[in-house]
Structure formats: C-alpha cells, structure tokens
Design a protein around this motif. Structure first.
Motif, PDB file in Angstrom:
ATOM      1  N   THR A 190       0.835  -1.202   0.000  1.00  0.00           N
ATOM      2  CA  THR A 190       0.000   0.000   0.000  1.00  0.00           C
ATOM      3  C   THR A 190       0.870   1.252   0.000  1.00  0.00           C
ATOM      4  N   PRO A 191       0.318   2.385  -0.432  1.00  0.00           N
ATOM      5  CA  PRO A 191       1.081   3.638  -0.331  1.00  0.00           C
ATOM      6  C   PRO A 191       1.523   3.943   1.093  1.00  0.00           C
ATOM      7  N   GLU A 192       0.701   3.561   2.067  1.00  0.00           N
ATOM      8  CA  GLU A 192       1.061   3.801   3.468  1.00  0.00           C
ATOM      9  C   GLU A 192       2.283   2.976   3.870  1.00  0.00           C
ATOM     10  N   ASP A 193       2.319   1.699   3.435  1.00  0.00           N
ATOM     11  CA  ASP A 193       3.505   0.869   3.698  1.00  0.00           C
ATOM     12  C   ASP A 193       4.748   1.504   3.098  1.00  0.00           C
ATOM     13  N   ARG A 194       4.639   1.929   1.859  1.00  0.00           N
ATOM     14  CA  ARG A 194       5.798   2.476   1.167  1.00  0.00           C
ATOM     15  C   ARG A 194       6.281   3.757   1.829  1.00  0.00           C
ATOM     16  N   ALA A 195       5.350   4.615   2.224  1.00  0.00           N
ATOM     17  CA  ALA A 195       5.734   5.868   2.869  1.00  0.00           C
ATOM     18  C   ALA A 195       6.342   5.620   4.249  1.00  0.00           C
ATOM     19  N   THR A 196       5.725   4.728   5.035  1.00  0.00           N
ATOM     20  CA  THR A 196       6.159   4.504   6.414  1.00  0.00           C
ATOM     21  C   THR A 196       7.475   3.738   6.466  1.00  0.00           C
ATOM     22  N   TYR A 197       7.502   2.556   5.868  1.00  0.00           N
ATOM     23  CA  TYR A 197       8.665   1.689   6.006  1.00  0.00           C
ATOM     24  C   TYR A 197       9.774   2.074   5.022  1.00  0.00           C
ATOM     25  N   GLY A 198       9.396   2.476   3.804  1.00  0.00           N
ATOM     26  CA  GLY A 198      10.404   2.983   2.885  1.00  0.00           C
ATOM     27  C   GLY A 198      11.036   4.257   3.406  1.00  0.00           C
ATOM     28  N   GLY A 199      10.200   5.119   4.009  1.00  0.00           N
ATOM     29  CA  GLY A 199      10.728   6.333   4.612  1.00  0.00           C
ATOM     30  C   GLY A 199      11.686   6.050   5.751  1.00  0.00           C
ATOM     31  N   ARG A 200      11.396   4.997   6.515  1.00  0.00           N
ATOM     32  CA  ARG A 200      12.294   4.639   7.618  1.00  0.00           C
ATOM     33  C   ARG A 200      13.654   4.177   7.091  1.00  0.00           C
TER      34      ARG A 200
END
Length: 321
Positions: A268-278
């Motif tokens: 999901t976009p949320e996964d990508r933003a949260t974990y990719g951002g980390r």
C-alpha cells in the motif's frame, strides 16, 4: 529516450537496447528521468524466466530519478528527487511514466546512487528482520551470502537490534567485509556450515536463518537452526528450492519456514511511505551504510548481469543511464 527490453527469456544476451517514445503522463502519473538504476538478483530471475513475465517486457524494479512532468492530480513537484523499488517492472530505461503513488521523496542526505542501489535491498532487509523474523536482542542469526548487497544490510540491521550474527560467504575477503559491517563470526560456505553453527551456539543452533541463496544452502540452513527455529528463504541465487517434503521441518526440530516477498509487505502507499521512509532515514543518518562497489552503463547491463551471476560483485551495483 532508451530502454532495455526483452522479447524472450534467457541469458544476458536477450536484453535489447531500444529507442522508446513516451506519451505525456496521465492522471496520477509523472514522467521521470532516471539518474541511477538498481541491479538486483530478482532482475535475473525475470530475465531468465524463473519468475515469468508477459512478453515483450522491460526489466528492473528500482531506481532514483528526477520528475520532469506531472499529470493531473499529482502533488509532487517537477524537479523533485524520488525513488522507488516496488515496480512496476521497467526501471532499465532512461525515462518512464509511473504512478506518483509508487514514489517516495529522497531526503537530502541520500544520494541518488545510494537510493537506487539500496532502496530495494534496504526495504527487503527491513521487512525480513523487523516484520517477518521479529528479531530481538540476544537472538542468533545466520546470514548466507553475507557479503552481498542484502547480506551486508542484514548484518548491520541485525547488529543494531543486538543479535549475534554468523556470516557465511565464499572467501576470506568476503568474510572480512561482513566482519567490517558488524558480523560476529564468519564461516566459509565450503565448510560444514551447520557443524560450525552448532559449535558456536553450544549445540543449540541459530534462532533464524536469512537465506537468499536457495537450493545450494537449503539443507545446511535447516540443519543450522535450533528446535522451533525460523527458516526464511527469500532468494534463489543458486536456483530455486523445489520438491520440498514438508515433513523435513518436523524431522529437523519442528521448524518454521516462510518464503516471503517484498511486495506483500509493501503493498500500500502507506507501507511504502512509512517503512520505505524509515529505510531512507536510516541511510541519511548513517545508521545503515551502503557500499556502491560497481557501476555499469545501462547499455552494458548484460555484463552486469553476467558479473552478478558469477559472484564477481560485492555490496551493491548501479546502472547509469
């Protein structure tokens, strides 16, 4: 504009360097100019047909880029530096159109080469360690191919959590590289790996194995685990594991086994933003160090694939358009 395309699966020679024409980006899309492209083992699986694709097809899942044009409804600005590693396939190109929802902004402290070389490997490391294995301080972790791109990141992330890391690699130089990134112990893959692991763990075995090698290390990885240990098979560098008798898990100590994929953990976009951002934040802070040890022109990607398969590379590799 140019791109690598394949019309049939096979060896590195099936990759063709072709001219392409792109339409303006549609609603929700952007046109990006790639500045660096990641090289990953999964690219060779797509090229060879191990992971089937609809043909003809592009190749490549990971890149860093600059936005050149935006479609309707896109909030990312022209000129923004962005990265992605979740597809869709087609990163082996000088330019492409892609959904803006697949992109993450690059922080100032992360270069485009490092992002292209490390986003997929870093996100793979994140989900394997944090959300698949749920490693905790005091765990023993075995990492075959520890001097590879994912291997070196696994070593660092595991050590940051307080795990004890046993690195496996094909030469003393590669074991030294793993040690320089934090590995506590090193074992040559030509040794009896399971016996060495048992010796190091007072006969108990490892809590978890992160195995990206596949067929060649399957048995030794299982034999290295403690009772009720976790086998994570996440790659096929030596070929896929097949024909497995599920009862082997019972016979070797009521083991757990999983064959996870990045795309189910970043769906999901949320996964990508949260974990990719980390992952990007850890790269920016220096907590996750990534070595770009090889660079190839994109037009010479066949050589890069051959070198990767022959284990002539260490750390991470980028293709430069």
């Amino acid at each position: 504009m140019k791109a690598i395309r394949i019309e049939a699966t096979g060896g590195p020679d099936v990759m063709q360097w072709q001219d392409i024409t792109l339409p303006p980006p549609g609603p929700g899309e952007v046109r990006i100019r790639h500045t660096a492209i990641g090289l990953n083992f999964i690219d060779t699986y797509h090229r060879s047909g191990l992971y089937p694709l609809g043909l003809p097809s592009g190749l490549g899942l990971e890149a860093a880029a600059v936005i050149e044009a935006v479609g309707e409804g896109v909030t990312l600005p022209v000129g923004a530096r962005v990265g992605y590693c979740w597809g869709p396939i087609g990163a082996y190109a000088t330019h492409r159109n892609i959904a803006a929802a697949m992109l993450v902004p690059l922080p100032d402290g992360v270069s485009e080469e490092v992002a292209a070389a490390g986003l997929l490997k870093g996100c793979t490391t994140e989900f394997l360690v944090e959300r698949c294995a749920r490693v905790k301080a005091g765990d023993w972790a075995l990492v075959p191919a520890a001097a590879g791109g994912v291997g070196l990141l696994l070593v660092q992330w595991l050590k940051s959590l307080g795990a004890t890391v046993i690195a496996v690699a094909g030469s003393a130089d590669k074991l030294a590289l793993a040690a320089a990134h934090g590995a506590d112990h090193g074992v040559l893959d030509t040794d009896d790996v399971a016996a060495r692991v048992r010796s190091l763990t007072d006969g108990c075995g490892a809590d978890v194995v992160f195995d990206g090698v596949g067929r060649a290390s399957w048995e030794s990885s299982l034999d290295s685990l403690k009772r009720r240990g976790l086998m994570i098979s996440f790659g096929n560098a030596s070929g896929p594991v097949s024909g497995v008798d599920l009862g082997i898990l019972a016979r070797k100590g009521s083991l757990f086994a999983t064959r996870p994929t990045l795309f189910d953990y970043y769906s999901t976009p949320e996964d990508r933003a949260t974990y990719g951002g980390r992952v990007l934040a850890m790269m920016a802070s220096g907590a996750l160090k990534l070595a770009v040890n090889q660079r190839y022109p994109l037009s010479e990607v066949a050589t890069a694939h051959a070198d990767l398969a022959a284990r002539r590379t260490t750390g991470s590799t980028v293709l430069l358009p």
